[in-house]
Motif scaffolding. Structure first.
Motif, PDB file in Angstrom:
ATOM      1  N   LEU A 114       0.371  -1.310  -0.033  1.00  0.00           N
ATOM      2  CA  LEU A 114      -0.258  -0.287   0.091  1.00  0.00           C
ATOM      3  C   LEU A 114       1.415   1.246  -0.163  1.00  0.00           C
ATOM      4  N   ALA A 115       1.942   1.533   0.015  1.00  0.00           N
ATOM      5  CA  ALA A 115       2.734   2.911   0.732  1.00  0.00           C
ATOM      6  C   ALA A 115       3.860   2.920  -0.234  1.00  0.00           C
ATOM      7  N   LEU A 116       3.888   1.570  -0.792  1.00  0.00           N
ATOM      8  CA  LEU A 116       4.295   1.790  -2.953  1.00  0.00           C
ATOM      9  C   LEU A 116       3.821   2.525  -3.526  1.00  0.00           C
ATOM     10  N   MET A 117       2.514   1.767  -3.506  1.00  0.00           N
ATOM     11  CA  MET A 117       0.975   1.833  -4.772  1.00  0.00           C
ATOM     12  C   MET A 117       0.884   3.898  -4.005  1.00  0.00           C
ATOM     13  N   LEU A 118       1.051   4.247  -3.490  1.00  0.00           N
ATOM     14  CA  LEU A 118       0.570   5.958  -2.536  1.00  0.00           C
ATOM     15  C   LEU A 118       1.646   6.323  -2.430  1.00  0.00           C
ATOM     16  N   ASN A 119       2.585   6.493  -2.706  1.00  0.00           N
ATOM     17  CA  ASN A 119       4.001   6.863  -3.374  1.00  0.00           C
ATOM     18  C   ASN A 119       3.904   7.510  -4.638  1.00  0.00           C
ATOM     19  N   ILE A 199       4.069   3.637   8.176  1.00  0.00           N
ATOM     20  CA  ILE A 199       5.859   3.631   8.948  1.00  0.00           C
ATOM     21  C   ILE A 199       6.341   3.876   7.496  1.00  0.00           C
ATOM     22  N   PHE A 200       5.927   3.362   6.993  1.00  0.00           N
ATOM     23  CA  PHE A 200       6.042   2.658   5.453  1.00  0.00           C
ATOM     24  C   PHE A 200       6.509   4.242   4.398  1.00  0.00           C
ATOM     25  N   ALA A 201       5.534   4.774   4.450  1.00  0.00           N
ATOM     26  CA  ALA A 201       4.633   5.688   3.280  1.00  0.00           C
ATOM     27  C   ALA A 201       5.813   6.610   4.306  1.00  0.00           C
ATOM     28  N   ALA A 202       6.418   7.094   5.039  1.00  0.00           N
ATOM     29  CA  ALA A 202       7.246   8.246   6.022  1.00  0.00           C
ATOM     30  C   ALA A 202       8.443   7.917   5.626  1.00  0.00           C
ATOM     31  N   ALA A 203       8.755   6.946   5.711  1.00  0.00           N
ATOM     32  CA  ALA A 203      10.395   6.528   5.209  1.00  0.00           C
ATOM     33  C   ALA A 203      10.265   6.687   3.838  1.00  0.00           C
ATOM     34  N   LEU A 204       9.620   5.710   2.803  1.00  0.00           N
ATOM     35  CA  LEU A 204       8.924   6.732   1.440  1.00  0.00           C
ATOM     36  C   LEU A 204       9.644   8.347   1.740  1.00  0.00           C
ATOM     37  N   PRO A 209      13.858  12.355  -4.741  1.00  0.00           N
ATOM     38  CA  PRO A 209      13.450  12.483  -6.069  1.00  0.00           C
ATOM     39  C   PRO A 209      14.820  12.442  -7.552  1.00  0.00           C
ATOM     40  N   GLU A 210      15.506  12.773  -7.241  1.00  0.00           N
ATOM     41  CA  GLU A 210      16.756  13.221  -7.753  1.00  0.00           C
ATOM     42  C   GLU A 210      17.430  11.403  -8.747  1.00  0.00           C
ATOM     43  N   LEU A 211      16.709  10.871  -7.763  1.00  0.00           N
ATOM     44  CA  LEU A 211      17.612   9.137  -7.291  1.00  0.00           C
ATOM     45  C   LEU A 211      16.372   8.044  -8.944  1.00  0.00           C
ATOM     46  N   HIS A 212      15.164   8.777  -8.309  1.00  0.00           N
ATOM     47  CA  HIS A 212      14.579   8.669  -9.661  1.00  0.00           C
ATOM     48  C   HIS A 212      14.198   8.917 -10.495  1.00  0.00           C
ATOM     49  N   ASN A 213      14.613  10.397 -11.102  1.00  0.00           N
ATOM     50  CA  ASN A 213      14.817  10.715 -12.085  1.00  0.00           C
ATOM     51  C   ASN A 213      16.423  10.752 -12.506  1.00  0.00           C
ATOM     52  N   ALA A 214      16.723  10.284 -12.323  1.00  0.00           N
ATOM     53  CA  ALA A 214      18.416   9.607 -12.581  1.00  0.00           C
ATOM     54  C   ALA A 214      18.214   8.156 -12.866  1.00  0.00           C
ATOM     55  N   ALA A 215      16.972   7.594 -12.690  1.00  0.00           N
ATOM     56  CA  ALA A 215      16.795   5.746 -12.680  1.00  0.00           C
ATOM     57  C   ALA A 215      15.719   6.216 -14.039  1.00  0.00           C
ATOM     58  N   LEU A 231      12.896  -0.418  -2.146  1.00  0.00           N
ATOM     59  CA  LEU A 231      12.672  -1.102  -1.121  1.00  0.00           C
ATOM     60  C   LEU A 231      13.896  -1.170  -0.432  1.00  0.00           C
ATOM     61  N   PRO A 232      15.296  -0.555  -0.818  1.00  0.00           N
ATOM     62  CA  PRO A 232      16.318  -0.836   0.113  1.00  0.00           C
ATOM     63  C   PRO A 232      16.325  -0.073   1.248  1.00  0.00           C
ATOM     64  N   THR A 233      14.540   1.148   0.905  1.00  0.00           N
ATOM     65  CA  THR A 233      15.098   2.407   2.016  1.00  0.00           C
ATOM     66  C   THR A 233      14.057   2.225   2.872  1.00  0.00           C
ATOM     67  N   LEU A 234      13.125   1.421   2.507  1.00  0.00           N
ATOM     68  CA  LEU A 234      12.198   0.604   3.792  1.00  0.00           C
ATOM     69  C   LEU A 234      12.821  -0.785   3.935  1.00  0.00           C
ATOM     70  N   LYS A 235      14.073  -1.001   3.448  1.00  0.00           N
ATOM     71  CA  LYS A 235      14.176  -2.042   4.811  1.00  0.00           C
ATOM     72  C   LYS A 235      15.100  -2.115   5.989  1.00  0.00           C
ATOM     73  N   PRO A 236      15.710  -1.121   6.343  1.00  0.00           N
ATOM     74  CA  PRO A 236      15.241  -1.306   8.011  1.00  0.00           C
ATOM     75  C   PRO A 236      14.789  -1.491   8.944  1.00  0.00           C
ATOM     76  N   VAL A 237      13.348  -0.457   8.395  1.00  0.00           N
ATOM     77  CA  VAL A 237      11.983  -0.326   8.695  1.00  0.00           C
ATOM     78  C   VAL A 237      11.368  -1.938   8.398  1.00  0.00           C
ATOM     79  N   MET A 238      11.562  -2.660   8.120  1.00  0.00           N
ATOM     80  CA  MET A 238      10.646  -3.291   7.662  1.00  0.00           C
ATOM     81  C   MET A 238      11.905  -4.649   8.219  1.00  0.00           C
TER      82      MET A 238
END
Length: 321
Positions: A114-119, A199-204, A209-215, A231-238
């Motif tokens: 859900l957090a990934l979709m909302l993001n 919690i996951f949405a807050a981590a995202l 945004p520059e990382l997504h632009n570069a990708a 997902l690497p950003t969410l890894k510690p929280v997960m």
């Protein structure tokens, strides 16, 4: 010569420890307002979390109102043995374990998805409306949720009306033991998934945004950006949330399971929490119920330590401690 060196090292060690203590005292003196700020929380935790632990000793005593906790006779592990040898132990233990494990395995990924979709939503208005709909079930009382389940899943409810049109006969969802776990887990996911995704949405939200632009410039598609950036950003929280969830795998509240219980679904709905409620509060056998609750807590602590060790090993050192 060696004795002289040892004496000097001992003196320097004591001097270093004194210096460390003086530095700590100076830090406390300088930042006393920070300690005053956390003092109420520490006091409340001690009063309501640690002081009541004294009452756990009734699990090892034959508790009597007239004698009190201190004066009651010691019985050791008698009540633990009684529970482990009871005919219902395997049924109650496995019901609790299955309900918790299935709920964890099925419910843990949903908030992340859900957090990934909302993001991915860029229009703030639409995103807020969707979040409002997802968060709303969390504020509905458990009693109301169970009442809704009985209404919607009753033989004359809307779900069974559709089933009757296709099969010709209704299904007794709330009375059939086979459906209890699915109803309990799915209704729990529906109620808590949206709120847990915060919690996951807050981590995202902290992803640059520059990382997504570069990708994007490199030709990465949506799934690749999610896999290599989000997902690497969410890894510690997960990792932390999974450890905490696994550590409380046996700590199911009795309220919802007790409210959903019927005379026919008891083979799957009777869990440790409902058994403790019936034995302790309804039957008044406080020592026996305390022993069962303590046994349950020990299982949770063992699970917490084991899962934390496994996650740290698999997750390159990320864990609770």
């Amino acid at each position: 010569m060696q004795e002289t060196i040892m004496k000097r090292s001992g003196k320097s060690g004591r001097a270093g420890s004194r210096g460390g203590i003086e530095a700590k005292l100076q830090f406390i003196k300088t930042n006393y307002f920070l300690y005053l700020l956390i003092a109420p929380a520490v006091i409340l935790t001690l009063l309501f979390k640690y002081v009541p632990m004294y009452g756990v000793i009734i699990a090892f005593k034959d508790f009597s109102y007239s004698k009190g906790i201190v004066g009651s006779d010691w019985v050791g592990f008698e009540y633990f043995t009684k529970f482990l040898n009871s005919p219902n132990f395997e049924l109650i233990f496995m019901n609790t374990l299955k309900l918790s494990a299935y709920g964890l395995l099925l419910g843990f990924p949903i908030p992340i998805i859900l957090a990934l979709m909302l993001n991915q939503l860029r229009k703030a208005g639409i995103k807020k409306n969707i979040q409002l709909v997802l968060y709303a079930p969390n504020f509905i009382s458990v009693v109301v949720i169970v009442g809704m389940l009985f209404v919607f899943l009753s033989p004359t409810g809307p779900i069974n009306k559709i089933i009757t049109l296709t099969t010709g006969h209704p299904i007794t969802f709330m009375s059939d033991p086979e459906y209890f776990r699915a109803i309990y887990i799915l209704s729990g996911i529906w109620q808590a998934a949206g709120w847990s995704s915060i919690i996951f949405a807050a981590a995202l939200a902290g992803v640059d945004p520059e990382l997504h632009n570069a990708a994007n410039l490199d030709g990465a598609n949506l799934l690749q950006r999610i896999w290599h950036i989000d997902l690497p950003t969410l890894k510690p929280v997960m990792a932390i949330l999974f450890i905490l969830s696994a550590g409380g795998i046996m700590a199911i509240g009795h309220e919802k399971a007790f409210l959903m219980q019927t005379a026919l679904n008891m083979p799957t709905s009777e869990i440790i929490a409902t058994y403790v409620y019936k034995v302790g509060l309804k039957a008044g056998d406080y020592s026996y119920s305390a022993a069962i609750g303590l046994f349950n807590s020990v299982i949770n602590i063992i699970m917490l330590v084991v899962v934390n060790a496994v996650v740290k090993k698999l997750n390159e050192g990320d864990g609770l401690y």
